[in-house]
Scaffold this active site. Structure first.
Site, PDB file in Angstrom:
ATOM      1  CB  ALA A  74      80.085  29.452  28.638  1.00 41.09           C
ATOM      2  CD  GLU A  75      77.303  31.808  23.670  1.00 46.02           C
ATOM      3  OE1 GLU A  75      77.695  32.410  24.694  1.00 46.02           O
ATOM      4  OE2 GLU A  75      76.118  31.443  23.518  1.00 46.02           O
ATOM      5  CD  GLN A  97      70.443  28.026  21.358  1.00 47.07           C
ATOM      6  OE1 GLN A  97      70.232  28.899  22.182  1.00 47.07           O
ATOM      7  NE2 GLN A  97      70.274  26.749  21.615  1.00 47.07           N
ATOM      8  CG  PHE A  98      70.058  32.568  17.891  1.00 50.48           C
ATOM      9  CD1 PHE A  98      69.206  32.749  16.816  1.00 50.48           C
ATOM     10  CD2 PHE A  98      69.659  31.744  18.922  1.00 50.48           C
ATOM     11  CE1 PHE A  98      67.966  32.131  16.773  1.00 50.48           C
ATOM     12  CE2 PHE A  98      68.428  31.117  18.891  1.00 50.48           C
ATOM     13  CZ  PHE A  98      67.578  31.315  17.819  1.00 50.48           C
ATOM     14  CG  ASP A  99      72.992  35.888  14.041  1.00 52.48           C
ATOM     15  OD1 ASP A  99      72.338  36.012  15.093  1.00 52.48           O
ATOM     16  OD2 ASP A  99      72.498  36.000  12.914  1.00 52.48           O
ATOM     17  N   GLY A 100      74.154  36.398  17.173  1.00 55.60           N
ATOM     18  CA  GLY A 100      74.418  37.419  18.190  1.00 55.60           C
ATOM     19  C   GLY A 100      75.122  36.882  19.423  1.00 55.60           C
ATOM     20  CE1 TYR A 103      79.262  40.914  17.203  1.00 54.66           C
ATOM     21  CE2 TYR A 103      77.082  40.542  18.111  1.00 54.66           C
ATOM     22  CZ  TYR A 103      77.888  41.004  17.091  1.00 54.66           C
ATOM     23  OH  TYR A 103      77.334  41.532  15.961  1.00 54.66           O
ATOM     24  N   PRO A 104      80.657  36.881  22.559  1.00 54.93           N
ATOM     25  CG  PRO A 104      79.151  36.199  24.196  1.00 54.93           C
ATOM     26  CD  PRO A 104      79.260  36.471  22.731  1.00 54.93           C
ATOM     27  CG  HIS A 144      67.789  35.776  18.986  1.00 51.02           C
ATOM     28  ND1 HIS A 144      67.838  36.644  20.042  1.00 51.02           N
ATOM     29  CD2 HIS A 144      67.715  34.539  19.527  1.00 51.02           C
ATOM     30  CE1 HIS A 144      67.791  35.948  21.171  1.00 51.02           C
ATOM     31  NE2 HIS A 144      67.712  34.678  20.885  1.00 51.02           N
TER      32      HIS A 144
END
Lengths: 341, 109
Positions: A74-75, A97-100, A103-104, A144
């Site tokens: 849960a970013e 963990q990854f750029d994508g 967003y959350p 990713h």
């Protein structure tokens, strides 16, 4: 895991040591945890697993699960928790963990982390270093391989930096982790495995841009993984008698306008290269700064060689999307051919 | 070479352990992702566990008849240090290839 005890005396004295960017980042994090008792590392799989790119490998074993720990998937929670920990006096170094997956957490990053110092009249600074494995180049699936630098650079209160090689990675991460301001630290994931010599004791100035290769005829401006590609292009251009300077921008917010101007005032031609989409990309900001500072000496409009205005493609199309050697050479040719009048 | 330990997962809802019936791989074997690793028996059924990843088998924990608790180490894999993360591939460094030649008359002062 590398730590000071594994370095030999010559390296201790300042000789260089060969490290991958992963290992250089790992060492910078270990030293930060060692030197700063308020530093905490957390994120998805950063603890027991050591990170999907091994950047936090061995840190939980060495520093314990209260300083290096795994979070739920849960970013928004990872970054929300960073806000609270920073308020309580800690120095969070969270990982998305990854750029994508960032967003959350955009609400926490923009509305809280970026503004808290301002909102609290300087009583609640946010000394958070957010590590984001960034950009493309590893043929990963959707979400990713993004280029978020323009989005974060647009947010008042955030600083944005991206290292281009192991030497920059080691010194910039240590420096970022000591800032009183929030820093988005964009690690070029396609460069994690490449090894290079790192001088652990002399990183030069960590501020501003750096000339990665001096040249006379044209400045290639890049950051992250595109710096090494621009250095390749500069070698090829030399075969054709064109002496290209490569400027590693490093800090994407704030951008080193003086460093930019100094380089382009000398070469009088500029091409900016980035992976992100062209429209409203950071290349537009760079082009504007160069124009403002160097309008009278420029021999041609600033050329942009960028990704396209499409969602980041799947791995098979990556080479078509990313600025390749030929596209960068075409950009250089267009600038060289330009005639005023 | 890095070592990655794979613990016994919960094979049903709320199972706490499993009994090893037979190892289908041995230490030193190279295994592929999804290759059957071991046959175990729980209170519900006997199942084959597929490998979660590609790698070399460094160690197996327990032999036939041994009971392993959920969460305890089952098998340790060796993977190359430069293996990519859970997704993606390690980019190969290649000599730069070009098709475009620069052709310009420099009229620098």
């Amino acid at each position: 895991m590398l730590d000071a005890t594994t370095l030999n005396p010559a390296q201790e004295r300042g000789a260089t040591v060969e490290l991958s960017m992963q290992a250089a980042l790992n060492l910078a994090l270990a030293e930060t945890l060692d030197e700063d008792p308020k530093a905490l590392i957390f994120g998805e799989d950063v603890g027991r697993l050591g990170g999907v790119f091994r950047v936090t490998d061995g840190l939980q074993e060495r520093f314990g699960a209260t300083r290096v720990f795994d979070t739920p998937l849960a970013e928004s929670g990872i970054l929300g928790m960073s806000v609270g920990l920073a308020m309580a006096g800690f120095h969070p170094i969270p990982e998305v963990q990854f750029d994508g997956f960032a967003y959350p957490a955009v609400n926490q990053i923009i509305c809280q982390i970026g503004r808290m110092n301002y909102r609290s009249r300087g009583t609640l600074p946010m000394p958070i270093t957010l590590r984001v494995p960034s950009f493309g180049g590893i043929r990963a699936p959707e979400h990713h391989g993004e280029s978020l630098e323009a989005m974060f650079a647009h947010v008042p209160g955030l600083k944005v930096v991206s290292p281009s090689d192991p030497q920059q990675a080691y010194h910039l991460l240590k420096y970022a982790a000591q800032r009183p301001d929030p820093v988005i630290f964009m690690e070029p994931k396609s460069r994690y495995w490449q090894k290079a010599q790192v001088n652990l004791h002399d990183g030069g100035t960590p501020e501003g841009a750096r000339v990665a290769r001096p040249g006379r005829h044209l400045t290639l401006i890049a950051w992250g993984a595109m710096v090494s590609r621009c250095l390749q292009v500069a070698e090829l251009a030399e075969e054709d008698g064109i002496d290209v300077e490569v400027l590693d921008l490093r800090w994407l917010k704030p951008i080193d306008a003086e460093g930019l101007a100094a380089s382009v005032a000398k070469t009088r031609r500029a091409v900016v290269v980035h992976e992100g989409p062209r429209t409203s990309g950071l290349g537009a900001e760079v082009a504007a700064l160069v124009t403002e500072e160097c309008f009278n000496t420029l021999k041609a409009p600033v050329e942009r060689v960028t990704g396209f205005d499409v969602p980041y493609p799947s791995g098979d199309l990556e080479d078509e999307y990313l600025p390749g050697i030929d596209r960068i050479l075409f950009g250089i040719q267009r600038v060289l051919e330009h005639r005023r009048g | 070479m890095a070592e990655l330990s794979f613990p016994l997962p919960d094979l049903g809802e709320g199972l706490i352990e499993a009994t090893i019936l037979e190892w289908l791989v041995a230490e030193g074997d190279q295994v592929e992702r999804n290759q059957p690793l071991v046959e175990v028996e729980t209170t519900k059924s006997a199942v084959e566990l597929p490998s979660p990843q590609t790698g070399t088998v460094v160690r197996v924990h327990g032999g036939a008849g041994d009971v392993i608790k959920v969460g305890d180490p089952l098998i340790v894999f060796g993977v190359p240090d430069d293996t990519a993360g859970i997704v993606g591939t390690v980019p190969q460094e290649q000599a730069p290839k070009r098709r475009v030649r620069l052709n310009a008359v420099l009229d620098d002062d």
